[in-house]
Enzyme design. Structure first.
Site, PDB file in Angstrom:
ATOM      1  N   GLY A 174      10.154  17.314  35.330  1.00 40.94           N
ATOM      2  CA  GLY A 174      11.565  17.621  35.240  1.00 40.94           C
ATOM      3  C   GLY A 174      12.073  18.417  36.419  1.00 40.94           C
ATOM      4  N   GLY A 176      11.918  21.613  37.405  1.00 42.82           N
ATOM      5  CA  GLY A 176      10.987  22.457  38.152  1.00 42.82           C
ATOM      6  C   GLY A 176      10.003  21.645  38.971  1.00 42.82           C
ATOM      7  N   THR A 203      11.977  14.698  31.364  1.00 47.96           N
ATOM      8  CA  THR A 203      12.431  15.885  30.643  1.00 47.96           C
ATOM      9  C   THR A 203      12.959  15.439  29.300  1.00 47.96           C
ATOM     10  OG1 THR A 203      14.148  17.587  30.500  1.00 47.96           O
ATOM     11  CG2 THR A 203      14.563  15.778  32.002  1.00 47.96           C
ATOM     12  N   ASP A 205      14.795  16.934  27.405  1.00 50.36           N
ATOM     13  CA  ASP A 205      16.173  17.374  27.201  1.00 50.36           C
ATOM     14  C   ASP A 205      17.203  16.452  27.842  1.00 50.36           C
ATOM     15  OD1 ASP A 205      15.101  19.526  25.898  1.00 50.36           O
ATOM     16  OD2 ASP A 205      15.435  20.958  27.521  1.00 50.36           O
ATOM     17  N   GLY A 249      16.164  21.619  23.546  1.00 50.40           N
ATOM     18  CA  GLY A 249      17.402  21.564  24.317  1.00 50.40           C
ATOM     19  C   GLY A 249      17.752  22.943  24.822  1.00 50.40           C
ATOM     20  N   GLU A 301      17.685  24.544  20.774  1.00 48.03           N
ATOM     21  CA  GLU A 301      16.994  25.816  20.988  1.00 48.03           C
ATOM     22  C   GLU A 301      17.765  26.769  21.901  1.00 48.03           C
ATOM     23  OE1 GLU A 301      13.364  25.557  23.373  1.00 48.03           O
ATOM     24  OE2 GLU A 301      14.001  23.576  24.061  1.00 48.03           O
TER      25      GLU A 301
END
Length: 431
Positions: A174, A176, A203, A205, A249, A301
């Site tokens: 993702g 990072g 990712t 999310d 999320g 989250e």
């Protein structure tokens, strides 16, 4: 998306001219000048054309007739980083199959435990990947290569690539991971080395900018739907029943939003993009119980972080650690109704790690295969510092700096959030 989201340099870096004929004969090659229009609003496109401006567009992905790399003796590497996500093994498998069968590349290093595998001081010996070795891994959750979070010394990582004669590095991860890939690509460019770096967007999310959908998101939403259905069944079976589901999320609420749309069983969808207060939420929840006798709440989250409080601590990836909004809401709801002598039956479900460790479903598996294939096509043609994307039903090349320039989030004024509000019936504002 707003038009200014496309105000980035969308040109793709190349290591040099592609002069090697591709060994793979295909029905159709992708021409270097093929583009995919970024904006979808015809009015905005017409306005740009009237002003003499070319609409923003992505380079189209796909196999090229000529390659930069000669496949003979070529060595490639693959690394998976960050949290688990459905489809990681599918992407590894797709890259290996394409390298081996499409281009005849026989040397493929699977670097272990994320970017740690590129740090020789940590002693992670790479796996040697072959078609036979990856044949069945798509049926498994997780990643056969292992993963980790956190930075490694970029000079050491590039030294490892040079020492092992790795000419292509595929980074699966993702935001990072992509930032790390950009740093590796920059160090390679500084040394003027002929090494390509190509990312694949992972990712759960779905929050990578300029990419319509990251792999694993469809599987995650399907499994989140099962959790919501369980919460609904529990809530409906009890007097004043409440089902509370916490979903992944951190900064983007796509999983929660699509879970709310899947069956229209969610009555309150709480996401990071739309702040809420207990003073607005809890009376609305009480009114829902009064009218219907049960309720279901899906909370991402990263929602409501102003309520739980954070100490500013960060994880190994540099992300701010989230307070547990699920447990916070569970206690807040119980206290609210207890203070009013209202008996409730509250069931709390947190399926986060169950979801992210699943194997990909059929749709995501096919998507992973095509992402992996297109990553190999891009790398073999000498393109670098890019992530393979998907936009308007086309596979694309997105420069990594553009992809990580901002977090993709739900626009509270857009059609998606409007649809969620219509599906849940919750108030537009919960503040």
């Amino acid at each position: 998306m707003e038009q200014n989201e496309f105000d980035h340099d969308l040109n793709i870096d190349r290591l040099g001219p592609a002069t090697v004929p591709s060994p793979k004969r295909v029905m159709r090659y992708t021409a270097d000048d093929e583009r995919v229009i970024a904006a979808t609003d015809p009015v905005a496109i017409a306005r740009q054309l009237a002003a003499g401006q070319a609409p923003a567009s992505f380079e189209a992905a796909g196999p090229r007739e000529f390659l930069f790399f000669n496949p003979d003796g070529l060595r490639a590497g693959i690394v998976t980083c960050g949290g688990l996500c459905p489809g990681l093994n599918d992407v590894i498998r797709a890259i290996v199959l394409s390298l081996y069968h499409h281009y005849g590349v026989r040397e493929i290093d699977g670097f272990r435990f994320g970017y740690e595998g590129l740090n020789p001081d940590l002693g992670h010996e790479p796996l040697q990947l072959t078609p036979d070795g990856v044949e069945m891994i798509g049926e498994l959750g997780g990643t056969i290569l292992g993963t980790s979070r956190g930075d490694q010394d970029v000079t050491l990582m590039v030294d490892t690539l040079v020492a092992r004669n790795v000419r292509i590095l595929f980074t699966i991860g993702g935001d990072g991971t992509l930032r790390g890939a950009a740093a590796i690509a920059a160090e390679i460019a500084r040394r003027n080395l002929p090494i390509a770096v190509v990312g694949v967007p992972k990712t759960i999310d779905n929050d990578i900018s300029l990419i319509e959908r990251s792999f694993g998101f469809v599987t995650a939403t399907a499994e989140a739907r099962r959790a919501v259905q369980a919460a609904h069944n529990e809530a409906e079976a009890a007097r004043n029943g409440i089902g509370l589901v916490k979903l992944m999320g951190r900064e983007s609420g796509f999983i929660a939003a699509y879970s709310a749309l899947a069956d229209s069983q969610v009555n309150f969808c709480l996401i990071p993009e739309c702040p809420f207060t207990l003073e607005a939420l809890l009376p609305a929840l009480a009114e829902r119980l009064r009218q219907r006798g049960h309720a279901v709440i899906a909370v991402a989250e990263g929602a409501g972080q102003q309520l739980v409080g954070r100490d500013g601590a960060r994880d190994a990836s540099g992300n701010v650690k989230m307070g547990d909004i699920g447990l916070f809401l569970k206690e807040a709801i119980k206290d609210y109704f207890a203070a009013r002598n209202v008996s409730i039956s509250l069931k709390y479900i947190d399926p986060s790690y169950t979801i992210r460790s699943l194997p990909a479903n059929a749709y995501d598996s096919a998507y992973c295969l095509l992402l992996g294939f297109n990553a190999v096509h891009a790398a073999m043609s000498g393109r670098t510092n890019l992530v393979v994307g998907y936009w308007n039903n086309h596979y694309t090349h997105v420069p990594i700096p553009a992809a990580v320039s901002r977090r993709k989030q739900i626009d509270p004024e857009d059609w998606l959030w409007t649809s969620v509000l219509l599906a849940t019936g919750q108030p537009r504002e919960l503040v």
